[in-house]
Design a protein around this motif. Structure first.
Motif, short mmCIF file in Angstrom:
data_model
loop_
_atom_site.label_atom_id
_atom_site.label_comp_id
_atom_site.label_asym_id
_atom_site.label_seq_id
_atom_site.Cartn_x
_atom_site.Cartn_y
_atom_site.Cartn_z
N LEU A 1 -7.13 24.82 -2.56
CA LEU A 1 -6.07 23.88 -2.89
C LEU A 1 -4.79 24.26 -2.16
O LEU A 1 -4.09 23.40 -1.63
N PHE A 2 -4.48 25.54 -2.10
CA PHE A 2 -3.28 25.96 -1.38
C PHE A 2 -3.35 25.52 0.08
O PHE A 2 -2.36 25.04 0.65
N ASP A 3 -4.53 25.67 0.71
CA ASP A 3 -4.66 25.26 2.11
C ASP A 3 -4.41 23.77 2.29
O ASP A 3 -3.88 23.34 3.31
N VAL A 4 -4.77 22.95 1.28
CA VAL A 4 -4.50 21.51 1.35
C VAL A 4 -3.00 21.24 1.21
O VAL A 4 -2.42 20.51 2.00
N VAL A 5 -2.35 21.85 0.20
CA VAL A 5 -0.92 21.58 0.02
C VAL A 5 -0.09 22.20 1.12
O VAL A 5 1.02 21.73 1.42
N ASP A 6 -0.61 23.25 1.78
CA ASP A 6 0.08 23.88 2.90
C ASP A 6 -0.27 23.21 4.23
O ASP A 6 0.32 23.51 5.26
N GLY A 7 -1.24 22.28 4.20
CA GLY A 7 -1.69 21.61 5.41
C GLY A 7 -0.71 20.58 5.92
O GLY A 7 0.32 20.30 5.29
N PRO A 8 -1.02 19.97 7.05
CA PRO A 8 -0.10 19.03 7.69
C PRO A 8 0.22 17.79 6.85
O PRO A 8 1.27 17.18 7.02
#
Length: 198
Positions: free
Chosen positions: A65-72
């Protein structure tokens, strides 16, 4: 007394993402309206969002989830946890290895926790003081918190959507009876709060 609330949006068929979620695709194919309640003008949705945004002193999330919210296409100055309520709790990300760098530069208090959800919740409780800790997902972290009895409550935002496939929420869990505490209904979601019993 401060509590730990596992809080997640789920489709009618039990998925918290559509197929192929990730930083470039957000919550996956077909999941664009899963969180329609968050941007709704409905009074019930607004009340629930305000409570969810303002109650926590700390938030726990998983690495996917962090990778999604930190994604572009993730969080920005306009859209993020607390959104228009300008909430800035401390964030604890459960991961096997912290990322080398992050995109987010929003004055977030981020801690990467490598020894599991229980440790992340302990650290979040300390940071939250007398305020609640919210576990916002993803599915694996919420499942572990419910299955291991780490959460006091489970808050499901049940979206009127059938995704067909994606990331399921409560799979391979131990038998556990929950107690329904509250139900609030809008055209965009049924917000159900359960007490989690040991």
């Amino acid at each position: 007394m401060a509590k730990v609330v596992a809080d997640i949006t789920m489709s009618l068929d039990g998925f918290v993402t559509g197929p192929d979620p990730g930083p470039e695709r957000g919550l996956g194919r077909g999941a664009e309206t899963l969180h329609a309640w968050v941007t709704s003008d409905d009074e019930v949705d607004g009340d629930v969002l305000r409570e969810v945004a303002q109650a926590p002193g700390a938030v726990v999330m998983g690495r996917r989830l962090f990778d999604v919210v930190d994604g572009p296409y993730g969080w920005s100055d306009e859209m993020g946890y607390g959104g228009r309520f300008a909430t800035r709790p401390a964030f604890f990300v459960v991961t096997h290895a912290p990322p080398e760098r992050t995109r987010l530069d929003l004055d977030l208090d981020l801690t990467f926790v490598t020894d599991g959800p229980a440790s992340a919740i302990d650290q979040a409780r300390t940071a939250a003081g007398d305020r609640d800790v919210y576990v916002m997902g993803g599915a694996d972290v919420v499942r572990q918190c419910v299955d291991e009895g780490l959460a006091d409550e489970l808050l499901i935002h049940l979206a009127p959507l059938v995704l067909g496939s994606g990331t399921p929420l409560l799979t391979a869990c131990h038998h556990r009876r929950l107690v329904q505490r509250d139900v609030r209904v809008s055209p965009n979601a049924t917000h159900i709060t359960y007490a989690v019993r040991s």
